[in-house]
Scaffold this motif. Structure first.
Motif, PDB file in Angstrom:
ATOM      1  N   ALA A 109      30.466  26.752  10.344  1.00  0.00           N
ATOM      2  CA  ALA A 109      30.123  25.791  11.379  1.00  0.00           C
ATOM      3  C   ALA A 109      28.746  24.980  11.163  1.00  0.00           C
ATOM      4  O   ALA A 109      28.691  23.849  11.771  1.00  0.00           O
ATOM      5  CB  ALA A 109      30.192  26.760  12.646  1.00  0.00           C
ATOM      6  N   GLY A 110      27.928  25.713  10.364  1.00  0.00           N
ATOM      7  CA  GLY A 110      26.720  24.864  10.248  1.00  0.00           C
ATOM      8  C   GLY A 110      26.952  23.774   9.374  1.00  0.00           C
ATOM      9  O   GLY A 110      26.444  22.858   9.501  1.00  0.00           O
ATOM     10  N   ALA A 111      27.799  23.840   8.619  1.00  0.00           N
ATOM     11  CA  ALA A 111      28.113  22.677   7.497  1.00  0.00           C
ATOM     12  C   ALA A 111      28.641  21.444   8.288  1.00  0.00           C
ATOM     13  O   ALA A 111      28.567  20.340   8.169  1.00  0.00           O
ATOM     14  CB  ALA A 111      29.129  23.012   6.400  1.00  0.00           C
ATOM     15  N   GLY A 112      29.403  21.716   9.600  1.00  0.00           N
ATOM     16  CA  GLY A 112      29.942  20.837  10.412  1.00  0.00           C
ATOM     17  C   GLY A 112      28.679  20.169  11.533  1.00  0.00           C
ATOM     18  O   GLY A 112      28.464  19.084  11.751  1.00  0.00           O
ATOM     19  N   ALA A 113      27.906  21.307  12.172  1.00  0.00           N
ATOM     20  CA  ALA A 113      27.050  21.178  13.002  1.00  0.00           C
ATOM     21  C   ALA A 113      25.434  20.646  12.419  1.00  0.00           C
ATOM     22  O   ALA A 113      24.734  20.032  12.967  1.00  0.00           O
ATOM     23  CB  ALA A 113      26.776  22.290  13.935  1.00  0.00           C
ATOM     24  N   GLY A 114      25.208  21.356  11.211  1.00  0.00           N
ATOM     25  CA  GLY A 114      23.927  20.918  10.586  1.00  0.00           C
ATOM     26  C   GLY A 114      22.824  21.940  10.957  1.00  0.00           C
ATOM     27  O   GLY A 114      22.792  23.069  11.585  1.00  0.00           O
ATOM     28  N   ASP A 159      19.708  26.534  13.109  1.00  0.00           N
ATOM     29  CA  ASP A 159      18.345  27.139  13.324  1.00  0.00           C
ATOM     30  C   ASP A 159      18.070  27.237  14.762  1.00  0.00           C
ATOM     31  O   ASP A 159      17.461  28.175  15.258  1.00  0.00           O
ATOM     32  CB  ASP A 159      17.231  26.310  12.726  1.00  0.00           C
ATOM     33  N   ALA A 160      18.141  26.274  15.434  1.00  0.00           N
ATOM     34  CA  ALA A 160      18.248  26.204  17.000  1.00  0.00           C
ATOM     35  C   ALA A 160      18.774  27.535  17.741  1.00  0.00           C
ATOM     36  O   ALA A 160      18.557  28.333  18.512  1.00  0.00           O
ATOM     37  CB  ALA A 160      18.189  24.925  17.609  1.00  0.00           C
ATOM     38  N   ASP A 207      24.009  24.330   2.442  1.00  0.00           N
ATOM     39  CA  ASP A 207      24.923  23.776   3.041  1.00  0.00           C
ATOM     40  C   ASP A 207      26.312  23.492   2.251  1.00  0.00           C
ATOM     41  O   ASP A 207      26.259  22.851   1.412  1.00  0.00           O
ATOM     42  CB  ASP A 207      24.708  22.407   3.736  1.00  0.00           C
ATOM     43  N   LEU A 208      27.307  24.436   2.402  1.00  0.00           N
ATOM     44  CA  LEU A 208      28.597  24.532   1.328  1.00  0.00           C
ATOM     45  C   LEU A 208      29.057  23.136   1.269  1.00  0.00           C
ATOM     46  O   LEU A 208      29.932  23.121   0.165  1.00  0.00           O
ATOM     47  CB  LEU A 208      29.315  25.609   1.993  1.00  0.00           C
ATOM     48  N   ALA A 209      28.813  22.213   2.208  1.00  0.00           N
ATOM     49  CA  ALA A 209      29.742  20.884   2.099  1.00  0.00           C
ATOM     50  C   ALA A 209      28.937  20.155   1.070  1.00  0.00           C
ATOM     51  O   ALA A 209      29.493  19.162   0.396  1.00  0.00           O
ATOM     52  CB  ALA A 209      29.591  20.046   3.314  1.00  0.00           C
ATOM     53  N   GLU A 210      27.638  20.533   0.558  1.00  0.00           N
ATOM     54  CA  GLU A 210      26.942  19.923  -0.189  1.00  0.00           C
ATOM     55  C   GLU A 210      26.449  20.630  -1.489  1.00  0.00           C
ATOM     56  O   GLU A 210      26.450  19.730  -2.622  1.00  0.00           O
ATOM     57  CB  GLU A 210      25.497  19.163   0.698  1.00  0.00           C
ATOM     58  N   SER A 211      26.203  21.787  -1.471  1.00  0.00           N
ATOM     59  CA  SER A 211      25.713  22.737  -2.498  1.00  0.00           C
ATOM     60  C   SER A 211      26.535  24.082  -2.571  1.00  0.00           C
ATOM     61  O   SER A 211      26.928  24.365  -1.465  1.00  0.00           O
ATOM     62  CB  SER A 211      24.436  22.748  -2.642  1.00  0.00           C
ATOM     63  N   PHE A 212      26.459  24.732  -3.699  1.00  0.00           N
ATOM     64  CA  PHE A 212      27.153  25.964  -4.080  1.00  0.00           C
ATOM     65  C   PHE A 212      26.459  26.719  -4.896  1.00  0.00           C
ATOM     66  O   PHE A 212      25.786  26.349  -5.905  1.00  0.00           O
ATOM     67  CB  PHE A 212      28.392  25.730  -4.226  1.00  0.00           C
ATOM     68  N   PRO A 213      26.365  28.100  -4.460  1.00  0.00           N
ATOM     69  CA  PRO A 213      25.379  28.957  -5.459  1.00  0.00           C
ATOM     70  C   PRO A 213      26.230  28.936  -6.929  1.00  0.00           C
ATOM     71  O   PRO A 213      27.324  28.872  -7.068  1.00  0.00           O
ATOM     72  CB  PRO A 213      25.754  30.254  -4.906  1.00  0.00           C
ATOM     73  N   GLY A 265      33.554  21.185  13.859  1.00  0.00           N
ATOM     74  CA  GLY A 265      32.911  20.015  13.353  1.00  0.00           C
ATOM     75  C   GLY A 265      33.323  19.476  12.116  1.00  0.00           C
ATOM     76  O   GLY A 265      34.573  20.142  11.611  1.00  0.00           O
ATOM     77  N   ASP A 266      32.693  18.856  11.437  1.00  0.00           N
ATOM     78  CA  ASP A 266      33.520  18.319  10.223  1.00  0.00           C
ATOM     79  C   ASP A 266      33.067  18.908   9.002  1.00  0.00           C
ATOM     80  O   ASP A 266      31.988  18.814   8.385  1.00  0.00           O
ATOM     81  CB  ASP A 266      33.163  16.739  10.040  1.00  0.00           C
ATOM     82  N   MET A 267      33.762  19.768   8.492  1.00  0.00           N
ATOM     83  CA  MET A 267      33.539  20.670   7.250  1.00  0.00           C
ATOM     84  C   MET A 267      34.532  20.970   6.318  1.00  0.00           C
ATOM     85  O   MET A 267      35.709  21.100   6.845  1.00  0.00           O
ATOM     86  CB  MET A 267      33.038  21.949   7.625  1.00  0.00           C
ATOM     87  N   PRO A 268      34.249  20.440   4.919  1.00  0.00           N
ATOM     88  CA  PRO A 268      35.725  20.500   4.203  1.00  0.00           C
ATOM     89  C   PRO A 268      35.859  21.945   3.696  1.00  0.00           C
ATOM     90  O   PRO A 268      35.679  22.423   2.552  1.00  0.00           O
ATOM     91  CB  PRO A 268      35.054  19.915   2.696  1.00  0.00           C
TER      92      PRO A 268
END
Length: 218
Positions: free
Chosen positions: A9-14, A19-20, A103-109, A125-128
């Motif tokens: 959900a964070g990947a879609g919401a940011g 954090d908030a 952010d797993l939409a952008e980077s990965f371990p 949200g928008d998450m692949p």
């Protein structure tokens, strides 16, 4: 029940959104490991594990206390700081868990893992999600296991937005992974019922599903 909805959900919401949300209270999740993880991993020999969407660390801590070396990821730096504190309070040996913000939409371990666990990676949200899970499968070491746990349908306590979400079946998830069918072994692909506490503390039933697949040994 830990029931993480963090990284996905964070990947879609940011990152700022999550954090908030974590700052709204001292603890969002129960701190207990997800029931499907306990059921599917208890009999596995400890090795290297990757926990995608670790939240406040319930699954990662459980794994580390059983001898696993864990890489635990989340999009929220607040969640990761909290998880590290919980790990120390639980007596997790130093160095047993590496906390990484992704952010797993952008980077990965980086690396290969004997267990890759993705629990409740749902988001309105928008998450692949399918692409993330394919990267998760690619991170499984030879002979290792990919465990994907998700909701089968909206629960009795979900907000109305969740009713617009798509909840894939285990077979849907398996098809989306695009694994070579003649090599990977499907060890479990089924729906199960569990009890979930609502905001008022009263329990209710909901259906979840689990997919466990094993990469062939080298």
């Amino acid at each position: 029940m830990t029931e993480h909805h963090t990284t996905a959900a964070g990947a879609g919401a940011g990152e700022e959104f999550w954090d908030a949300r974590y700052r709204e209270s001292d603890r969002i999740w129960s701190g207990d490991p997800n029931a499907a993880l306990v059921a599917e991993v208890t009999d596995l020999p400890p090795g290297r594990a990757l926990d995608l969407g670790c939240g406040e660390g319930g699954d990662a801590i459980w794994l580390a206390l059983r001898g696993w070396h864990v890489t635990a990821t989340d999009i929220s730096g607040v969640a990761l700081e909290r998880a590290a504190l919980h790990a120390r309070d639980a007596g997790v040996p130093e160095g047993a868990v590496e906390w990484q913000r992704h952010d797993l939409a952008e980077s990965f371990p980086e690396g290969a893992f004997d267990l890759v666990s993705a629990s409740y990676l749902h988001t309105p949200g928008d998450m692949p999600r399918e692409a993330v899970l394919r990267r998760a499968a690619a991170a499984v070491a030879p002979g290792g296991v990919l465990l994907v746990t998700g909701h089968a349908a909206p629960g009795p306590f979900d907000p109305p937005a969740h009713h617009a979400m798509h909840f894939p079946t285990p077979r849907d998830v398996l098809a989306s992974l695009e694994l070579p069918s003649d090599t990977w072994q499907v060890e479990r692909a089924e729906e199960f019922e569990r009890t979930q506490k609502g905001p008022d503390g009263r329990p209710g039933l909901r259906n979840d599903n689990v997919l466990r697949v094993r990469r062939p040994a080298a």
